[in-house]
Design a protein around this motif. Structure first.
Motif, PDB file in Angstrom:
ATOM      1  N   LEU A 161      14.711  -6.909  58.497  1.00 32.09           N
ATOM      2  CA  LEU A 161      15.900  -6.092  58.791  1.00 32.09           C
ATOM      3  C   LEU A 161      17.018  -6.961  59.361  1.00 32.09           C
ATOM      4  N   ALA A 162      16.610  -7.950  60.169  1.00 32.28           N
ATOM      5  CA  ALA A 162      17.618  -8.859  60.721  1.00 32.28           C
ATOM      6  C   ALA A 162      18.318  -9.618  59.601  1.00 32.28           C
ATOM      7  N   LEU A 163      17.530 -10.057  58.604  1.00 29.80           N
ATOM      8  CA  LEU A 163      18.126 -10.788  57.474  1.00 29.80           C
ATOM      9  C   LEU A 163      19.101  -9.891  56.716  1.00 29.80           C
ATOM     10  N   GLN A 164      18.688  -8.643  56.506  1.00 28.87           N
ATOM     11  CA  GLN A 164      19.563  -7.707  55.793  1.00 28.87           C
ATOM     12  C   GLN A 164      20.853  -7.482  56.556  1.00 28.87           C
ATOM     13  N   THR A 165      20.698  -7.317  57.868  1.00 30.87           N
ATOM     14  CA  THR A 165      21.880  -7.078  58.695  1.00 30.87           C
ATOM     15  C   THR A 165      22.820  -8.267  58.639  1.00 30.87           C
ATOM     16  N   ALA A 166      22.242  -9.453  58.732  1.00 34.35           N
ATOM     17  CA  ALA A 166      23.069 -10.665  58.759  1.00 34.35           C
ATOM     18  C   ALA A 166      23.876 -10.810  57.480  1.00 34.35           C
ATOM     19  N   SER A 167      23.316 -10.275  56.369  1.00 35.50           N
ATOM     20  CA  SER A 167      24.053 -10.425  55.110  1.00 35.50           C
ATOM     21  C   SER A 167      25.296  -9.545  55.062  1.00 35.50           C
ATOM     22  N   ARG A 168      25.409  -8.603  56.014  1.00 37.56           N
ATOM     23  CA  ARG A 168      26.603  -7.755  56.030  1.00 37.56           C
ATOM     24  C   ARG A 168      27.668  -8.275  56.993  1.00 37.56           C
ATOM     25  N   LEU A 169      27.338  -9.348  57.735  1.00 43.64           N
ATOM     26  CA  LEU A 169      28.268  -9.820  58.756  1.00 43.64           C
ATOM     27  C   LEU A 169      29.295 -10.764  58.159  1.00 43.64           C
ATOM     28  N   SER A 170      30.282 -11.117  58.964  1.00 42.60           N
ATOM     29  CA  SER A 170      31.324 -12.042  58.520  1.00 42.60           C
ATOM     30  C   SER A 170      30.736 -13.422  58.337  1.00 42.60           C
ATOM     31  N   GLN A 171      31.274 -14.164  57.389  1.00 40.53           N
ATOM     32  CA  GLN A 171      30.726 -15.489  57.105  1.00 40.53           C
ATOM     33  C   GLN A 171      31.040 -16.496  58.206  1.00 40.53           C
ATOM     34  N   SER A 211      14.552  -9.091  48.640  1.00 35.89           N
ATOM     35  CA  SER A 211      15.957  -8.671  48.507  1.00 35.89           C
ATOM     36  C   SER A 211      16.768  -9.131  49.720  1.00 35.89           C
ATOM     37  N   ALA A 212      16.165  -9.088  50.914  1.00 35.67           N
ATOM     38  CA  ALA A 212      16.907  -9.514  52.106  1.00 35.67           C
ATOM     39  C   ALA A 212      17.185 -11.006  52.081  1.00 35.67           C
ATOM     40  N   ALA A 213      16.174 -11.786  51.686  1.00 39.45           N
ATOM     41  CA  ALA A 213      16.330 -13.244  51.690  1.00 39.45           C
ATOM     42  C   ALA A 213      17.428 -13.667  50.717  1.00 39.45           C
ATOM     43  N   TYR A 214      17.391 -13.078  49.531  1.00 40.51           N
ATOM     44  CA  TYR A 214      18.403 -13.476  48.544  1.00 40.51           C
ATOM     45  C   TYR A 214      19.784 -12.942  48.914  1.00 40.51           C
ATOM     46  N   ALA A 215      19.827 -11.758  49.542  1.00 45.71           N
ATOM     47  CA  ALA A 215      21.128 -11.220  49.967  1.00 45.71           C
ATOM     48  C   ALA A 215      21.777 -12.157  50.975  1.00 45.71           C
ATOM     49  N   LEU A 216      20.997 -12.599  51.929  1.00 38.07           N
ATOM     50  CA  LEU A 216      21.554 -13.480  52.958  1.00 38.07           C
ATOM     51  C   LEU A 216      21.904 -14.846  52.374  1.00 38.07           C
ATOM     52  N   SER A 217      21.029 -15.361  51.489  1.00 39.18           N
ATOM     53  CA  SER A 217      21.289 -16.682  50.913  1.00 39.18           C
ATOM     54  C   SER A 217      22.563 -16.661  50.085  1.00 39.18           C
ATOM     55  N   ASP A 218      22.735 -15.564  49.329  1.00 34.40           N
ATOM     56  CA  ASP A 218      23.980 -15.459  48.545  1.00 34.40           C
ATOM     57  C   ASP A 218      25.182 -15.373  49.467  1.00 34.40           C
ATOM     58  N   HIS A 219      25.004 -14.653  50.569  1.00 36.06           N
ATOM     59  CA  HIS A 219      26.120 -14.435  51.485  1.00 36.06           C
ATOM     60  C   HIS A 219      26.591 -15.754  52.095  1.00 36.06           C
ATOM     61  N   VAL A 220      25.642 -16.600  52.509  1.00 34.94           N
ATOM     62  CA  VAL A 220      26.051 -17.866  53.117  1.00 34.94           C
ATOM     63  C   VAL A 220      26.079 -19.006  52.101  1.00 34.94           C
ATOM     64  N   ASP A 221      25.742 -18.694  50.868  1.00 32.14           N
ATOM     65  CA  ASP A 221      25.771 -19.683  49.783  1.00 32.14           C
ATOM     66  C   ASP A 221      24.880 -20.889  50.074  1.00 32.14           C
ATOM     67  N   MET A 222      23.682 -20.603  50.531  1.00 33.20           N
ATOM     68  CA  MET A 222      22.715 -21.677  50.743  1.00 33.20           C
ATOM     69  C   MET A 222      21.406 -21.295  50.062  1.00 33.20           C
ATOM     70  N   GLU A 223      20.838 -22.244  49.332  1.00 29.03           N
ATOM     71  CA  GLU A 223      19.630 -21.935  48.560  1.00 29.03           C
ATOM     72  C   GLU A 223      18.467 -21.561  49.487  1.00 29.03           C
ATOM     73  N   PRO A 224      17.791 -20.477  49.211  1.00 31.36           N
ATOM     74  CA  PRO A 224      16.673 -20.105  50.084  1.00 31.36           C
ATOM     75  C   PRO A 224      15.529 -21.109  49.936  1.00 31.36           C
TER      76      PRO A 224
END
Lengths: 642, 125
Positions: A161-171, A211-224
């Motif tokens: 859930l933390a990962l999912q939340t982080a993907s919605r935050l500002s970069q 889904s959370a891992a890839y959402a966050l990785s896409d958000h910060v543009d870093m390969e998981p």
């Protein structure tokens, strides 16, 4: 020693890496349709509405009746509950043209939930709601709240859930620490026999993690930090279940499928042959479907056969041959390279996008062909070879006109060649049988025809040698040739000719009985062991008397020698000894008639010990007397000598 | 050429053996103590019993075989034990049996017989 360890580790890792995994489980189009049907069920409350609407949007499907759904959401919204706001906000975001009215109180409620004291789920819901409703939020506060939450509750779902939340935050926020959690979580996955990778909490958690891992990785543009093999193992775990227990499980699978087909780093490729991977002259194209996990065809891919070789010889027939794309299916005309029939190992590579994972596939392809029978020669040969063989050629599928006669002086022989219809190459199918069927009795005998070194099939029937198989029943037998193989398209059953066989010593032809396996068998009479013949009683009695007679002789001799009992000392030990001894002998008789060994041993122990003690006493007394007597006699002798 | 006092080689084998036997019997009668003669009579009795049992088996048959065996073994065993007793009691062998007194020999004889009887009765059936 350390060098050796390191070297072996290196070799091992190289070996493991060269064996790239390919997905063993994936969703087919019917599975995707089923997933869609599950998510399209009419919803009863806001939560199920959220799952349905957002789930379908992940599958790329728009909800029908968007307005009606929007109304439903608005009417079921409870502005005092963060959860309700979350569901409503997310669902309305997925629908086009659906706006949830937001009041200041709502906003304050959501902002207040973002703190260390709320659960991770609450933080996730409020942040997502704020983001979907377009309300401002303080990313750094969220990050610190999440970090505090993770340190307090270390379970898997919290971190997801933390990962999912982080993907919605500002970069701009510091998401590095939370990003590292992906790697820690990945380490907690259970590897099941190298095929599956999942959390012990279950399928839903694993899918949500993906889904959370890839959402966050896409958000910060870093390969998981997930290796290719791990991604494939995750694919196997998530898509191995084809019917889902709950709406939330279906939702998690849909969102995992969406993130695996649409993220910026890893896109697993599913390669499957359309129909069986079999090629023949009537169907010369090998067709492959190349899709992502949601069964959407990857048109940008270019498919190439790296090598195609026979399973046995490993010599490459094809090398670096491209597939052509036609109607979203990749096809290759393999028959153009004129392969011989059999099984081939294909190594296929899919290129075109650096994100492709599992893009090297091994396929087993079967090439089948049609067989033709050439030069079928039937002949009757004399055993002593006095006359030359009479050969008749028969063409398939006709039957020989005249029946062949073979009796005990002749052998019946058959020779033929099996070739590939198109190429003319000699074939050796797995099953080549010659069947002789007696029409009158229904008996059939099957033989195997074997090829010689030049791949020419020969069959010889010697009537005398084989008469046991035929039960020596003479008559007309219909001769069939049966042929089959996995790579043959036209298995053959051909009535070649009729053969009249004459056997010597013919028994009366009996009709073949069906095997009487289940009828009662004849009863076996048990023969008890007959008692042995005993000699007549007279003889036995006579010999008993004879055997006992030496005892009389003994008594007579003893009397003659003057054996006496004059030395019998009258002492209790003597009496006891003799009584005990007599008792032991009596015990022997009783043992013979009534007792068993254990009872005898018991009695013997008692009587024996008594007898022993008494006897010991008695013999000691006797010894004393004897020694005294000897001494006195010696003394007397000494005295007389003097 | 034969000298007058020399005896020829084939001067009656049977008479030589007869002389041997009569000499032996005479020695036996005179020099053997009575005790040993008693035991010898017992030995003869055992021997005859065994022979008669064997005769029965040869003439009539071996049924029941276990009974024949146990009877025969009883005779053989008794014979052996009695021979041992005779050896140990014989005063001429005293030097070989310094630790074994005649009484001890007799006690051993009785004990061994008990064991033999147990086995024989078990087997006779």
């Amino acid at each position: 020693m350390a060098h050796l360890c390191l070297f072996s580790l290196l070799v091992l890792s190289m070996v493991l890496e060269t064996q790239a995994l390919t997905p063993t489980h994936h969703l087919t189009t019917t599975d995707v349709a089923r997933l869609q049907a599950v998510l399209s069920q009419p919803f009863t409350d806001l939560k199920s509405a959220y799952y349905s609407v957002v789930g379908l949007s992940k599958l790329g499907i728009l909800v029908a009746d968007a307005d009606e759904t929007c109304q439903f959401i608005k009417s079921n919204l409870d502005p005092s509950s963060v959860e309700s706001l979350f569901y409503a906000a997310e669902a309305s975001q997925a629908l086009s043209g659906c706006e949830i009215p937001v009041s200041n109180d709502t906003r304050d409620l959501l902002l207040a939930t973002v703190s260390e004291d709320s659960t991770a789920s609450q933080i996730h819901q409020s942040v997502s709601a704020l983001s979907s409703l377009g309300l401002p939020l303080a990313s750094q506060e969220v990050v610190s709240a999440l970090k505090a939450r993770i340190s307090k509750e270390d379970n898997v779902l919290t971190i997801i859930l933390a990962l999912q939340t982080a993907s919605r935050l500002s970069q701009q926020a510091e998401l590095g620490d939370i990003l590292e959690e992906i790697e820690d979580l990945a380490a907690r996955l259970d590897d099941l026999s190298g095929v599956y990778l999942q959390f012990e909490e279950g399928l839903e958690t694993t899918a949500l993690f993906v889904s959370a891992a890839y959402a966050l990785s896409d958000h910060v543009d870093m390969e998981p930090p997930l290796k290719e093999d791990q991604v494939i193992q995750l694919v196997n775990s998530i898509f191995s279940k084809k019917s889902w227990d709950s709406l939330s499980e279906a939702f998690s699978v849909a969102s995992a499928a969406e993130s695996l087909s649409n993220n910026r780093f890893h896109v697993p490729v599913i390669v499957s042959a359309q129909g069986p991977a079999a090629i023949s002259h009537s169907q010369p194209f090998l067709r492959l479907q190349v899709t992502d996990v949601l069964c959407q065809p990857l048109s940008s891919a270019s498919v190439l056969v790296e090598s195609a070789s026979t399973s046995s010889s490993k010599s490459a027939i094809l090398s670096q041959a491209p597939f052509t794309l036609r109607d979203e299916v990749f096809e290759l005309n393999f028959m153009a390279s004129q392969p011989a029939s059999g099984y081939y190992q294909f190594s296929v590579a899919i290129a075109g996008d650096s994100r492709f994972v599992a893009n090297h596939v091994e396929l087993k392809v079967k090439v089948s062909t049609r067989v033709a029978i050439n030069n079928m020669d039937l002949s009757v040969v004399d055993k002593d070879q006095s006359t030359g063989p009479k050969t008749t050629r028969v063409e398939y599928p006709t039957k020989a006109k005249a029946p062949f006669m073979a009796d005990s002086h002749q052998n019946f022989a058959m020779a033929f060649q099996l070739v590939d219809e198109t190429t003319g190459v000699e074939l050796t199918p797995h099953q080549t049988f010659v069947r002789l069927h007696n029409q009158k009795t229904g008996q059939e005998v099957v033989f195997v025809a074997e090829p010689d070194s030049k791949n020419l099939y020969k069959f010889e029937l010697d009537t005398t040698e084989r008469k046991t198989e035929f039960d020596s029943i003479s008559g007309t037998y219909a001769l069939y040739l049966m042929m089959g193989d996995a790579t043959l398209e036209n298995p053959i059953l051909w009535n070649v000719a009729d053969v009249v066989l004459k056997f010597l010593d013919e028994e009366a032809p009996s009709t073949i009985q069906a095997k009487t396996l289940y009828t009662p068998k004849p009863e076996i009479q048990h023969l008890f062991r007959e008692p042995e013949k005993k000699p007549p009683t007279v003889v036995s009695n006579a010999f008993t008397a004879l055997v006992l007679s030496p005892f009389l002789l003994l008594l007579i001799l003893w009397v003659k020698l003057g054996a006496n009992i004059s030395n019998f000392t009258l002492s209790p030990s003597t009496f006891l000894f003799h009584i005990g001894h007599a008792a032991m002998l009596g015990l022997m008789y009783v043992y013979w008639t009534h007792l068993n060994m254990f009872q005898t041993m018991k009695y013997l122990a008692i009587i024996g010990s008594l007898t022993f003690l008494a006897g010991n006493r008695m013999l000691a007394q006797k010894a004393v007397k004897r020694i005294a007597a000897e001494q006195s006699s010696r003394l007397a002798k000494y005295r007389s000598l003097r | 050429m034969l000298l007058p006092f020399q005896r020829g080689p084939f001067r009656g084998r049977t008479s030589v053996s007869l002389t041997l036997i009569s000499r032996f019997v005479e020695e036996y009668r005179s020099s053997t103590p009575n005790k040993l003669k008693v035991i010898d009579a017992y030995l003869l009795y055992i021997l005859l019993t065994g022979v008669f049992q064997f005769l029965y088996c040869v003439l009539v048959g071996t049924f029941p075989f276990n009974s024949f065996l146990s009877g025969f073994i009883a005779c053989v065993g008794s014979f052996i034990l009695a021979v041992c007793l005779r050896i140990q009691i014989n005063p001429q062998n005293k030097r070989d049996f310094l630790t074994v007194s005649p009484e001890r020999a007799f006690a051993d004889f009785l004990f061994a017989h008990t064991v033999l009887h147990l086995v024989v009765v078990n087997f006779v059936g």
